[in-house]
Design a protein around this motif. Structure first.
Motif, PDB file in Angstrom:
ATOM      1  N   LEU A 111      48.942  -8.957 -33.436  1.00  0.00           N
ATOM      2  CA  LEU A 111      49.147  -9.894 -34.540  1.00  0.00           C
ATOM      3  C   LEU A 111      48.073  -9.689 -35.596  1.00  0.00           C
ATOM      4  O   LEU A 111      46.893  -9.601 -35.277  1.00  0.00           O
ATOM      5  N   PHE A 154      53.282 -19.340 -32.750  1.00  0.00           N
ATOM      6  CA  PHE A 154      53.503 -18.489 -31.582  1.00  0.00           C
ATOM      7  C   PHE A 154      53.095 -19.238 -30.319  1.00  0.00           C
ATOM      8  O   PHE A 154      52.233 -20.120 -30.353  1.00  0.00           O
ATOM      9  N   THR A 158      50.387 -14.949 -26.186  1.00  0.00           N
ATOM     10  CA  THR A 158      51.442 -14.038 -26.626  1.00  0.00           C
ATOM     11  C   THR A 158      50.931 -12.626 -26.869  1.00  0.00           C
ATOM     12  O   THR A 158      51.633 -11.650 -26.587  1.00  0.00           O
ATOM     13  N   THR A 183      46.625 -18.188 -28.612  1.00  0.00           N
ATOM     14  CA  THR A 183      47.751 -17.245 -28.630  1.00  0.00           C
ATOM     15  C   THR A 183      47.412 -15.890 -28.023  1.00  0.00           C
ATOM     16  O   THR A 183      48.288 -15.036 -27.901  1.00  0.00           O
TER      17      THR A 183
END
Length: 247
Positions: A111, A154, A158, A183
């Motif tokens: 990300l 999110f 993740t 996250t």
């Protein structure tokens, strides 16, 4: 003849006082709700080496100020045309360096936070990290989805890798870091590019004067390394690894 004054119940005698107290509390509550609050531990962190800039009366005014840059048509044209190749090339070199140091792999679900139009995401994919996405206030499909980095859209744990060069834009640094750690999977890597030796631009919401406050903010992670970089006005790369909690 002596006049007898009837005794009033205590509750009636106290009624004016109770009403006054009620309206005083109500006024103070309304006043405090209109006053923006910043995390105390952030502004005083590491000898005040992280300072929140004043001037935002509401969170909405902060968001509006950030959007002035993000939605600027002249800047967006520059970012997607003549500026595109240069930034992708520089980000590619950064990510390739992280790969050589075993801090990033092709299998890392990644990300990029505050990715604007997605140069960072494109660079990650260029070095082989195909499962990559960016997030910014304004989406730019297919590389960047819409979202506020103070409340990332999110699920928990993740990503294995997260990158950002917009820490200075965070009005609430504790929330910014907290969302990264929320996250990110245990053992995951976060790489931040920050400016320590000079102030950011007019869109910066905080000023950072040492790495100390970052170490304090990353409560669930360990500092991996700090090194100088030349990243579009940012001078320091700080890398953290989220701790693995054994059940």
């Amino acid at each position: 003849m002596q006049t007898v004054i009837p005794k009033l119940p205590l509750v009636l005698l106290l009624k004016p006082f109770l009403l006054s107290l009620f309206f005083s509390i109500l006024f103070l509550t309304l006043l405090s709700s209109q006053t923006p609050r910043h995390p105390k531990s952030t502004t005083a962190s590491a000898g005040s080496d992280l300072r929140i800039r004043p001037g935002y009366t509401t969170y909405e005014s902060y968001i509006h100020h950030q959007l002035n840059k993000t939605l600027n048509p002249r800047l967006r044209k520059i970012w997607t045309t003549r500026d595109w190749d240069r930034k992708v090339r520089v980000f590619t070199a950064f990510f390739a360096n992280l790969t050589r140091r075993n801090l990033l792999s092709n299998s890392s679900k990644s990300l990029c936070i505050g990715a604007r139009v997605g140069q960072e995401v494109s660079a990650l994919r260029r070095v082989g990290v195909s499962d990559s996405i960016g997030v910014d206030l304004v989406p730019h499909p297919p590389l960047v989805v819409g979202g506020d980095f103070h409340a990332l859209p999110f699920a928990n744990e993740t990503f294995e890798f997260e990158f950002s060069n917009v820490f200075d834009h965070a009005l609430y640094p504790e929330k910014f870091v907290g969302e990264i750690e929320r996250t990110m999977k245990g053992g995951g890597i976060c790489a931040l590019h920050v400016s320590i030796n000079k102030r950011g631009d007019k869109y910066s919401a905080n000023d950072l004067f040492s790495v100390g406050p970052l170490v304090e903010l990353f409560k669930e992670s360990e500092l991996v390394e700090v090194r100088p970089v030349d990243g579009f006005g940012l001078d320091t790369e700080v890398v953290f690894r989220k701790k693995i909690i054994h059940q």
